[in-house]
Write an enzyme that holds these catalytic residues in place. Structure first.
Site, PDB file in Angstrom:
ATOM      1  N   SER A 139      18.103   4.350  21.890  1.00  0.00           N
ATOM      2  CA  SER A 139      17.523   4.937  23.104  1.00  0.00           C
ATOM      3  C   SER A 139      16.016   4.811  23.171  1.00  0.00           C
ATOM      4  CB  SER A 139      17.912   6.418  23.196  1.00  0.00           C
ATOM      5  OG  SER A 139      19.307   6.552  23.391  1.00  0.00           O
ATOM      6  N   GLU A 190     -21.456 -16.233 -31.725  1.00  0.00           N
ATOM      7  CA  GLU A 190     -21.128 -17.601 -31.369  1.00  0.00           C
ATOM      8  C   GLU A 190     -22.177 -18.644 -31.773  1.00  0.00           C
ATOM      9  OE1 GLU A 190     -18.347 -18.778 -30.060  1.00  0.00           O
ATOM     10  OE2 GLU A 190     -17.402 -16.804 -29.961  1.00  0.00           O
TER      11      GLU A 190
END
Length: 823
Positions: free
Chosen positions: A469, A90
């Site tokens: 139940s 870069e």
């Protein structure tokens, strides 16, 4: 000669004029642009977007959330081979230039002048890129470029070179949602920065130029070209020698997508945490680097996952084979590669692997899998696949493999425990399971469905299903509070009620087995799950009273119907709500609040939130004082003046003293909780929940639940340390099929979870509270029996109930007559 000198002089004047004009232009530009430039001081304490992490209680990663993958680093974590790879790619003069590359800028100006295009290469240093990344838009304008240059000078004046490079490495985009060099290293290579080879460093350094179109996963040839360029630059600049260059160039790239290393699979939990994080922390919760530690216990969660999936697959196989997921016509001699293409859109689901039947014969089928493997299925591998007829019927057992499969079928296969391939299918049925601590409500495990990617609906928390139940213990608790005892006798006989909503105008509740046992003690009625006893009991204590009472267990009044059907569990609840209700019984009468988030830390590791849940906390000083006062309030005859502190929607407590834990409100009497728990212990020992005895423990209590037409199957149970609820059903409320009771469909999930959760936990008996005593009663009448009676049994009572029954033996019979009679 004079002419030449004159030309030179004019050229010098012209050059100086150009320089002066250029400086003036730059000065004017700076004067105009400078006021609008942001302060670079913010870069000294920049907050980069970092995903939210969700961890189990032991720190294992459960999920990450956020738009970006990012792992912030500083330069001390960046090896030189990576640093110089980035600089070579870069900005070779990064450590020497003042923030801009004058030569690069002049080249860019020349290209703009000669080509007329603003899109030209060159001219941007790493410092300028940092300025652009943090402060400027990507638009290509002269103003933006000048702003970039001015900001670069300011950045160089404010930060060191290493600080600038660290910002660049953390901010840059490397493709595939990877922002920052550390996230890129993890995603592409599954490595930390110090583990990268020179070739891998060069590859990563090359990515910011073309992160989407030049990364090694999307375009390997182009990525290798860029890698070679970076290595060449490193060699030219003297950052590597020839041997290192040659070795790196020869290295084969090993990149592939490494997703975050999820260590505990709990996507339903993770989604709940994500939603709560946004509520607590705001819209930035997913990008500010928070780390959330949950209450989830990793082994318990793994056990819940496996138990639920295994049980749903077992249920699915019991009800037959529904056929191939799809079918394609394939020509004879079709290549395996072509077959693989037919299953590209199918993904493995919980170990159920997609494949396409390549060939099939009477005794064997060849299934081509997506990874190139071939699964051979013999008759044993498909013998379970009796054709599905309806929820209660299957066809005949197959005698040949080609009765089940044909070439071109897209099917699922799985490996059994011996490593053999078996035909499989994705269950259509769904389930949920939640386990929590009755002490403080910490959720230890939660799963809301068979597979999160196929259905994100969380049935553990979002569903509203009839409890059947499994709701009866709450009715029995209300009855115990109303004067009934475990020895009270109720008539199990047919009942008929007018009901205009039914076709014949009558409601005729019945028992699951269709049988009637006549007069029966409450203990036996719950053990056998007698529906008609529950209806009579509810009618005797009053529907309104019971409706108000059950809200003490955390249910809302809207969830529970205010009519006699409440006795049969028509309340619409979630598994989490049921587990919370059962926790009241498990902890001796206190209402806790289930919670998932134990702790939240910010990106720096500072804890910003710690859960402070209400707790049962029997050994807390204030609780011990309260219980001592309750014992003191017991009247001489043993009666209690207990009044609940809170109900379902008001679980508030008196503020604790500094440093003291928050105490959960007592909502039912400890003796009531003990009596109902003792009934449910018998349900597990010898009743509908006896399958749980496979765990060989004596400290378990629970209750099965099955709703009308077998639409829902439940099991909720506990010991003193863990409460768990399991549910099975179809999302469209279809029937599970004949005889698919809670003990058959849901209990196996509960057992699979509890087997692991209780593995290292010693049996812990339920403590008998003061005011409970035992007495011998007649097994038929439930009345006190004389000493030595061979037909008598031991029963638990509140002390005052025994005293009253001994003083007036006919009292109990008279008080129960209304519930006993057929009405």
């Amino acid at each position: 000669m004079k002419i030449f000198l004159r030309v030179v002089r004019y050229a010098i004047y012209l050059g100086l004029s150009g320089v002066i004009l250029g400086c003036l232009a730059l000065g004017v530009a700076y004067w105009l642009i400078s006021p609008r430039l942001p302060s670079v001081e913010t870069l000294k304490d920049v907050q980069l977007q970092v995903p939210l992490k969700v961890l189990a209680a032991d720190g294992k990663l459960m999920a990450t959330f956020g738009e970006t993958r990012r792992i912030p680093i500083d330069m001390s974590q960046v090896p030189d081979r990576l640093k110089y790879a980035v600089i070579s790619a870069e900005d070779a003069d990064f450590y020497t230039h003042p923030g801009i590359d004058i030569g690069g800028i002049l080249r860019a100006v020349w290209l703009v002048t000669t080509t007329g295009s603003k899109h030209v290469a060159g001219g941007s240093t790493i410092t300028q890129q940092v300025a652009r990344q943090f402060f400027l838009s990507p638009e290509v304008t002269y103003t933006r470029k000048l702003s970039e240059i001015f900001l670069a000078f300011r950045i160089e004046g404010a930060l060191s070179k290493d600080d600038i490079l660290a910002l660049y490495l953390n901010k840059s985009f490397f493709g595939n949602r990877a922002y920052g060099i550390a996230a890129a290293a993890e995603f592409y290579y599954g490595k930390t920065l110090d583990q990268l080879t020179q070739a891998e460093c060069a590859m990563l350094a090359s990515l910011p130029k073309f992160p989407s179109t030049g990364n090694p996963i999307n375009n390997l040839p182009r990525a290798l070209q860029r890698r070679a360029y970076v290595l060449g630059r490193m060699l030219d600049l003297g950052h590597i020698d020839q041997a290192t260059y040659d070795q790196a160039m020869a290295e084969e790239d090993q990149s592939f997508a490494h997703e975050p290393p999820i260590e505990i699979e709990a996507p339903y939990v993770a989604e709940l945490v994500r939603q709560e994080a946004i509520e607590r922390l705001g819209n930035d919760a997913l990008d500010n680097g928070y780390v959330i530690r949950t209450t989830i216990v990793s082994p318990d969660q793994e056990a819940a996952n496996q138990a639920l999936r295994d049980s749903l697959v077992d249920y699915d196989r019991r009800h037959g084979y529904r056929g191939a997921e799809a079918h394609v016509d394939i020509a004879a001699g079709t290549s395996p590669e072509s077959l693989v293409g037919e299953i590209d859109g199918y993904r493995t689901v919980n170990g159920l692997i997609p494949g396409i039947v390549a060939t099939v014969m009477a005794d064997e089928a060849m299934v081509q899998l997506g990874d190139g493997q071939v699964a051979l299925l013999d008759l044993k591998a498909v013998e379970w696949a009796r054709p599905y007829v309806d929820d209660s019927r299957r066809g005949a057992t197959p005698k040949r493999v080609d009765e089940v499969l044909q070439a071109g079928d897209i099917v699922r296969v799985s490996l059994d425990e011996e490593g053999n391939w078996r035909l499989a299918q994705i269950p259509a049925v769904q389930g949920a399971m939640v386990g929590l601590s009755p002490e403080d409500g910490a959720i230890r495990a939660l799963i809301g469905g068979f597979n999160f990617s196929r259905s994100k609906f969380n049935r553990a928390t979002q569903s509203s299903r009839s409890a059947g139940s499994s709701f009866k213990p709450f009715i029995y608790s209300a009855a115990m509070d109303h004067g009934f005892t475990p020895a009270s006798v109720i008539n199990d006989a047919p009942l008929v009620f007018p009901d205009v909503s039914r076709p014949n105008g009558l409601w005729t509740p019945s028992n699951d087995d269709g049988k009637f046992d006549g007069p029966i003690r409450l203990r036996e009625a719950l053990v056998r799950s007698k529906n008609l006893v529950s209806v009579r009991l509810l009618d005797a204590i009053g529907v309104h009273y019971a409706h108000e009472y059950v809200t003490r267990f955390g249910f809302t009044a809207q969830q529970v119907p205010e009519n006699l059907s409440m006795a049969l569990g028509t309340a619409a609840v979630s598994p989490l709500a049921m587990a919370r209700g059962y926790a009241v019984l498990a902890n001796g009468g206190f209402l806790i609040d289930p919670y998932l988030i134990a702790e939240i830390a910010d990106r720096d590791g500072k804890v910003i939130y710690t859960a402070n849940p209400v707790r049962a906390c029997h050994d807390c000083p204030q609780r011990m004082l309260d219980e001592e006062q309750e014992r003191a309030n017991l009247a001489a005859d043993g009666s209690s003046s207990f009044t609940p502190i809170a109900t379902a929607n008001a679980s508030t407590t008196v503020p604790p003293a500094p440093g003291e834990p928050r105490l959960a409100p007592r909502v039912i009497d400890a003796r009531n909780a003990y009596l109902v728990t003792s009934l449910m212990r018998d349900v597990v020992r010898r009743g509908t929940g006896s399958g749980a005895m496979v765990l060989k423990r004596g400290d378990l209590a629970g209750k099965t639940g099955t709703t009308n037409e077998y639409r829902d199957a439940w099991f909720s149970g506990f010991n003193a340390r863990i409460v768990a609820t399991a549910w099975v059903g179809f999302d469209d409320f279809s029937s599970l099929g004949s005889r698919e009771f809670g003990s058959k469909s849901a209990l196996p999930i509960w057992i699979g979870f509890m087997r692991a959760a209780l593995a290292d936990m010693e049996e812990q008996p339920f403590d008998m509270p003061p005011g409970i005593t035992t007495a011998r009663v007649d097994r038929d009448s439930g009345l006190l029996a004389p000493a030595g009676d061979p037909d008598s049994i031991i029963e638990y009572f509140k002390t005052e109930d025994v005293a009253q029954l001994a003083a007036r033996p006919d009292t109990q019979e008279e008080e129960q007559r209304e519930a006993y009679d057929v009405f």
